[in-house]
Structures are given as structure tokens and as C-alpha cells.
Design an enzyme around this catalytic site. Sequence first.
Site, PDB file in Angstrom:
ATOM      1  N   HIS A 497       0.829  -1.210   0.000  1.00 52.79           N
ATOM      2  CA  HIS A 497       0.000   0.000   0.000  1.00 52.79           C
ATOM      3  C   HIS A 497       0.862   1.258   0.000  1.00 52.79           C
ATOM      4  O   HIS A 497       0.696   2.144  -0.844  1.00 52.79           O
ATOM      5  CB  HIS A 497      -0.923  -0.016   1.218  1.00 52.79           C
ATOM      6  CG  HIS A 497      -1.737   1.227   1.378  1.00 52.79           C
ATOM      7  ND1 HIS A 497      -3.050   1.310   0.997  1.00 52.79           N
ATOM      8  CD2 HIS A 497      -1.419   2.456   1.878  1.00 52.79           C
ATOM      9  CE1 HIS A 497      -3.508   2.533   1.240  1.00 52.79           C
ATOM     10  NE2 HIS A 497      -2.540   3.246   1.788  1.00 52.79           N
ATOM     11  N   GLU A 498       1.785   1.331   0.950  1.00 51.15           N
ATOM     12  CA  GLU A 498       2.600   2.543   1.058  1.00 51.15           C
ATOM     13  C   GLU A 498       3.507   2.709  -0.155  1.00 51.15           C
ATOM     14  O   GLU A 498       3.774   3.828  -0.591  1.00 51.15           O
ATOM     15  CB  GLU A 498       3.421   2.521   2.344  1.00 51.15           C
ATOM     16  CG  GLU A 498       2.592   2.520   3.626  1.00 51.15           C
ATOM     17  CD  GLU A 498       1.613   3.681   3.729  1.00 51.15           C
ATOM     18  OE1 GLU A 498       1.828   4.725   3.079  1.00 51.15           O
ATOM     19  OE2 GLU A 498       0.616   3.540   4.453  1.00 51.15           O
ATOM     20  N   HIS A 501       1.843   4.565  -2.831  1.00 50.55           N
ATOM     21  CA  HIS A 501       1.968   6.021  -2.692  1.00 50.55           C
ATOM     22  C   HIS A 501       3.310   6.503  -3.249  1.00 50.55           C
ATOM     23  O   HIS A 501       3.392   7.555  -3.890  1.00 50.55           O
ATOM     24  CB  HIS A 501       1.870   6.423  -1.225  1.00 50.55           C
ATOM     25  CG  HIS A 501       0.503   6.357  -0.632  1.00 50.55           C
ATOM     26  ND1 HIS A 501      -0.600   6.932  -1.227  1.00 50.55           N
ATOM     27  CD2 HIS A 501       0.052   5.799   0.527  1.00 50.55           C
ATOM     28  CE1 HIS A 501      -1.670   6.736  -0.467  1.00 50.55           C
ATOM     29  NE2 HIS A 501      -1.302   6.045   0.599  1.00 50.55           N
ATOM     30  N   HIS A 504       3.117   6.766  -6.881  1.00 51.63           N
ATOM     31  CA  HIS A 504       2.329   7.943  -7.258  1.00 51.63           C
ATOM     32  C   HIS A 504       3.219   9.187  -7.224  1.00 51.63           C
ATOM     33  O   HIS A 504       3.192  10.017  -8.140  1.00 51.63           O
ATOM     34  CB  HIS A 504       1.147   8.090  -6.297  1.00 51.63           C
ATOM     35  CG  HIS A 504       0.033   8.935  -6.815  1.00 51.63           C
ATOM     36  ND1 HIS A 504      -1.143   9.129  -6.122  1.00 51.63           N
ATOM     37  CD2 HIS A 504      -0.096   9.664  -7.946  1.00 51.63           C
ATOM     38  CE1 HIS A 504      -1.941   9.918  -6.812  1.00 51.63           C
ATOM     39  NE2 HIS A 504      -1.322  10.268  -7.921  1.00 51.63           N
TER      40      HIS A 504
END
Length: 704
Positions: A497-498, A501, A504
Amino acid sequence: MIVRCLSAARRLHRVGGSGILLRMTLGREAMSPLQAMSSYTVDGRNVLRWDLSPEQIKRRTEELIAQTKQVYDDIGMLDIEEVTYENCLQALADVEVKYIVERTMLDFPQHVSSDKEVRAASTEADKRLSRFDIEMSMREDIFLRIVRLKETCDLGKIKPEARRYLEKSVKMGKRNGLHLPEQVQNEIKAMKKRMSELCIDFNKNLNEDDTFLVFSKAELGALPDDFIDSLEKTDDNKYKITLKYPHYFPVMKKCCIPETRRKMEMAFNTRCKEENTIILQELLPLRAKVAKLLGYSTHADFVLEMNTAKSTHHVTAFLDDLSQKLKPLGEAEREFILNLKKKECEEKGFEYDGKINAWDLHYYMTQTEELKYSVDQEILKEYFPIEVVTEGLLNIYQELLGLSFEQVTDAHVWNKSVTLYTVKDKATGEVLGQFYLDLYPREGKYNHAACFGLQPGCLLPDGSRMMSVAALVVNFSQPRAGRPSLLRHDEVRTYFHEFGHVMHQICAQTDFARFSGTNVETDFVEVPSQMLENWVWDTDSLRRLSKHYKDGSPITDDLLEKLVASRLVNTGLLTLRQIVLSKVDQSLHTNTSLDAASEYAKYCTEILGVAATPGTNMPATFGHLAGGYDGQYYGYLWSEVFSMDMFYSCFKKEGIMNPEVGMKYRNLILKPGGSLDGMDMLQNFLKREPNQKAFLMSRGLHAP
């Protein structure tokens, strides 16, 4: 979680409230004061320094403020009739980059430095710069020049992203109250400064909390030997258990002694209770008062205006509808857990009180997983040594997104355990950015899991591109002699998940720093990373992420199938807890007369069906309230509607490692950063309006 600094272009989620800054920047003609600090503009490289002393941090903070203010003053004195796109808007955007990079080196060390004095100096720098940011964001003289530019500029002749920058600058100026009388502006400014300080202190208190409890081996019943052996011992041969995640969750999930779990849960949810309760009692009314002065009914209405949800009405309807749909599932899961507890109490001679306590929840949810799906996380984690997981994760992301990662040797980092990687486009060889991995707990370190944007990927004044730089900061268990750090499956999910980021941050390629990386709507920011969590529930991906730490043997098909099947375990209670936190957040930001602890207790009983422990105050430990998710915690669930829609309609359909779909995702969702509205990006990707079908299915519910 995205942790966002006060810089509007990074929008680190800890500011006094709302990512409210206009972040006025400086003009081309007046850039000379910063030139000496701007060697990074030569080639856009990573020039972040992590060796500044407390004295240097203090001095450079004052220098940055003085130099920046001078340029603001020069811009503010421009004849309003002579304002142009070049000497106003483009100039503001150009210098914004310099300020952000300099600020990073001053305010990020508070989260990661091993030196307490450096952390303290960095925290003070953050406070000082935050006050300055608010001063500059409230510059009516610059706001008037931006408004004038919007009125006189031929919008058709500037690029769409520049037009968006101009329109948002005017919008943010009004949200800062620059259209209001001077007396009101000054009142808002003073309150914003105080709110900023309160937010920084709230999270500093949590980061610096060093509470630990002491237990005998008998009191740690059923915890595995490898965990107990990793603990620090006291002089009387007992064990120190901190409240950091690598200690707290293993105890809450596996310790069979109810009293031990009760003490841990009580301590965990009374962290910083006294000081952070006082902060909330001051912070929440301040937010409400600022919102009222700006013409909004509540602080929640103020922040939601800029999100995809748009209104408190939409958020309330979403949460209430989901809560009702999940109610039967939650009741069934509670009944199953209560039966487990009754049976265990009878077998072990514990008193059965006929209810599920807060300290029972993790423990019996873990048992549910083991009983229903035969998934033993202690056995499973032996297949997830951190080196294997990291290699597999990096390979999957490289293949999926058309990237290549290369570890930097002898990298300049803030701690010897930190690694640095360079990211290139696989097809062209173009350097897109760099990322740091900071994986293990340290004293004073940020104690959750988050991605920090450190350097924006955007255009520099000469038209060249600055590389984006990000840091992934997590707290996995430390490796020790003869045994690497082993991750639970939920930690593998967090890692994925991290890192979503991080991608992104790196893959976004915008013209303006304000739109770089994860600078999207708060209720959209989790969409890309949540979507990528699906890979850790795919058998082929899990094979790439796993290998037994002792002999390198692969994870068995049987164990994999059981793990994947367990995805829906406890999904009712887990989602209801997210609804509880979202409702508490909404309530506290719509009615400031409420008591935070009481409101949390009310929703725990009404929605979750598990009472909060008397004497605790979970909201005082809820970093999101003071970390930029104020009035916006619902965004985690809201954005899952979008992330699941993307995954099931495209990746699941076309193949989750399909490079064409991966590049489509990179180009249409990651690359635009915040230069487009989140809903527009979704429609570009899906070729239709998003819907809830996949989300409801992921929660074990049937779509209507």
C-alpha cells in the site's frame, strides 16, 4: 497513509487543518536571494541533505524565511496594471520548488532523525515555517494580483494545467479569507498559526511517547518464543513491551492472558491522553470558528468542498448506508467470536463475562482466521522474510509499471539502515525519481506507516524537470542474529500500500509543484495505493513475494489457497470499525460541543457492537485528526469504491500483470498527479462513471 507537510505542493498531512495554504511564491525578477541555495536547479537531481545540526537547522530556517519574504514583498509591490502571466503566475510556480526543497531538509528530520536534539530543532523549524507559511498565504497584496491576472489573462492561450493553477490560486485565496475585511483576515491568521502549532504538538507527543509495560513470561502466555526472545529484559527477568506496532499487535493478537491484553489495550488508548485531549479541546473549536468566519456551517463542510464527496450530506449517507448493509455480517461475526470466547474461558478456567471487550477483538479475530481458514500467521510469516518481500515487491512494481529500480551505493541517508533507489523509465532510460526505504523502528521515529513526499517532480525555471523524491517510512520488526525480519501478511499488505503512494509520487509528471505526486483530493489520494493492495491476495504474486527464511522453500499451494480464501474473514467488524472512526471524525468536525472520548464510545457501541474501554480516549491517539485527515477519514472507505472498481473492471479482467493495463494505469492515474480532478482521471481510465459493485463484493456484500 500519505503524510503531508505544510508545503502546499507536498501537503503533508499534519497541518492545522486543511491543506489551506495558497503557498504564494516568488517572482522571477526577484529570485536572486535564493540562488545560492539552488544548485539543484542545474539538473534536477536529489540534493536533499540529512546531516544538518540543530544549529544549522535553526539558522537555515531564518535564512529561508528572510529570503523568501523579501521576494514576496517584491511581488506584492508590482504595479497591479503590469501583472502578467510571466511575472506573476509562472514566477510564483518557479520559486515554489526552491522553497519546498529547502523546507524538506528542515522539517522532515523530526520524523526520522536518530538524534533527539535534531528532532527537536526540526519540530521547532516546522512550527516557525508553518507560521511563516500562514503569513505568506494571507498576503492580500499578492492575492489581488492573482485575481487581476485571472480577470485580464486570455485563459485560452495558456496550458490547461496553468489555467488550473491560476483558478485554484484564486479559490485558495478566498478559502483563506483574503476577500474578507482586514480585521477578519487577521483573526483567521492568528487562529491558523495556533492550529498549526497544536497539530504539530499532537503528533510529536505520539511520536515521542516511550511508554512500556513489564510482564513476566507467564503473563505473555502463548506468544511465540521468537517474539519473546526479541524483547528487552528487566533486571528482575521480566520483559519490556512497548506500545509500538511490532510489540502491540502481536500481544493483542496472540496473547491468551486476558489481563495482559487488557493492560496493553488500556495503555495504548490512553497514550498522551492528558496532553492530547487538551489539544483537541482547543483545536476543534478553532477549526469551527475559522470555518464560520469563511462562511461555512462547519469545518467538515469547509474541507469537503475540495474533495470528490463535496458535502457532509454525501459522506453521512455513504457511511450510514454501508453501516446498515454490514450490520447483519457484523452481528454474525460477533456471535462467532463470543462463542469462541465462551469456549476458551471454559477450557482455561477464565471468568466469562458474556461480552466482547475491546481487548478481546484482535485476539478472537485472529482465532477466527485460524479456525475458519486454517491460516496461522506465525507459520505464514516464516515465508515472508523482509529481503524476499522487498525484492518481490520491487520486481512486481517494475514489471507492472514499466520501470527499473537501481539501489544507490554509498547513498547519503539519515540512518545507516536506510536504503536509496533510483527509478528510471524502462523503455527510455529517463530518470523519474528516487525513493528511500526506512523500514525499522527507532527511538523517536514516526511510529506508523507512511509515504513522505520530499521533493516534487515538476518543471524548473529553465524548463528542465526536477526528479521526484519520496520516502517510505514503516516500522517492521528488527532483524536479529540468525533470523531476518519476518512480516505478517497484513504487514506485506501495508508495504504494498505505502509503496503504491511512493509510485504515485515518482510517476506523476506535472508542470507545477502544487500538482506533483499525491497532491490530489484527500478522498482520492488512497485510491492508487489501495488498488495495488489486491496484488498481495493473488497467488502468483504471493509466490513472488515469499520464500521460507531457513531453506528458501516456496510457500505451499495449500497454504496460499487458504490465505487468499481468508480475505473476507472479519471483514464486517473491520469495516464497521473504519465507519466508527469516520463517524467520530465527522461528528467532532460538525459539533464542537461533543466530548471526543464519549463520541467514540457511543459509536463503538452503536455501530461496532464492542464497547470502548472506560477511562480510555482513543481520539487523543488518533493522529489523523491532527494530521490532515480532519473531517476526511471517511476517504479511506470512500476511495475503496474507486480502487476496487479499477481493479476488477480492468486488472482482474485483463490480467493483473498485464503491462498494457499497467501502463494505462501509470499514464491515466499516476502521471497526471493533481493536474486533473480525481473523478476525471477515473472516468478516463474506466471509460464510464465509477460504481460500488466491486467494492460491495469485496466486503462480502451483494450489489443491488
